[in-house]
Structures are given as structure tokens and as C-alpha cells.
Scaffold this motif. Sequence first.
Motif: not given
Length: 188
Positions: A172, A75-77, A179, A79-80, A83, A176, A72, A135
Motif C-alpha cells: 500500500r 484516480e483511485q484505481r 500515485v 490503489q484499488t 486492494e 501511495a 472505483a 488516474a
Amino acid sequence: MSTAEKIAESALNLFYRQGYHATGVEQLSQVAGVTKKTLYRYFPSKEQLVEAALQRRDVEFLARLQQELAAAPAEQRPQTYVEFIAAWAQEADFNGCAFINAAAEYAAPSERPHVLAKAHKEALLARLVEVCAAAGLAQPVLAAHQLFLIGEGLIVACQVNGVQASTLAAARQMVAWLVSGAGTSAPA
């Protein structure tokens, strides 16, 4: 795979499904396909086998997590990570966290499985600090602690209640929020 690795892998699977105290040496040797004498040659006590199983799980889990995170964008890690936990909780053989389970069964902080559980969680938290820093989160240490708590809560909630859409959606949403910067303010 060596005999010791085969025994440790079989033990990890049994401990994870049934619990550490509920799994007997006779069953461990049968599932590993070795005699009790052979099992004890490699692991002189059940406690040493518990340790080997947890050490194996530590390496496997952190490697699997690292693979997901590396795939990933930085910057998306955060959330990763959530997930990754959500996907793991939906696997057919999900029985919670082997380390949370070990800490519960070996409750004294000085017991070796509890020590290994603490070390695993510390290593995970250190990795999440790196994730949050990469991130670009303003307070990566605070954010990592928050992300860690979201993940641990998600694991336990899914273990106890099963995977529920509302639980996944809440986790989630919390990430969000984290972040976006709203969750990284230090408490007053």
C-alpha cells in the motif's frame, strides 16, 4: 454449463490447488464427474485441458478485476488494484497466481502454458497502463510497470509467506508513493 465447461472448471480448480503436473487424468475425470473416455473426447490431451483451464482463468480473473476497477473512481484505481490483490490473497482458496504457477511448471518459453501465462500478464499490464493513464499519472506506462511489479510481488509474497500485515502495508505504501508521483521518475 456444458460438459466441456464443467471439465475445464474442475480441472482449473484441481490444477490451481495441486499443480499441473501433480494432477492426473484419472482424478480430473472423477472430479469432473465424467469418464476418462468422455474427458478425452472433449480434451484429447491433458495439455489441451491445461490450456482450456488457463484460458478460463484468464477470462474470469480479468473480468473480476475489471468489475473492481470499474467500481472505483479513476484516480483511485491504482490503489484499488493492490486492494484487489490483497483481498484475493486473503481468500481461503488462494494458491498464488495460476499463471505464475504455470510458467514455473512449464518453464520453457515455447511451452503453451508458458505462452498463455505471458499473454495473460501482457493483458494485465495493458489494463494497468489504462488504469494509470485514467488516474492522471504523469508517466502511465512506467507507472503501470511499477504497479504491475507491486502486484506480482504481493501475489508471490502472500503465496510463499502467507498474508502478513507488514507485507500489505508495504504494498500500500509503494502504491501511495507511486500515485504521489515520487515513483514515476525515470531512473538516471
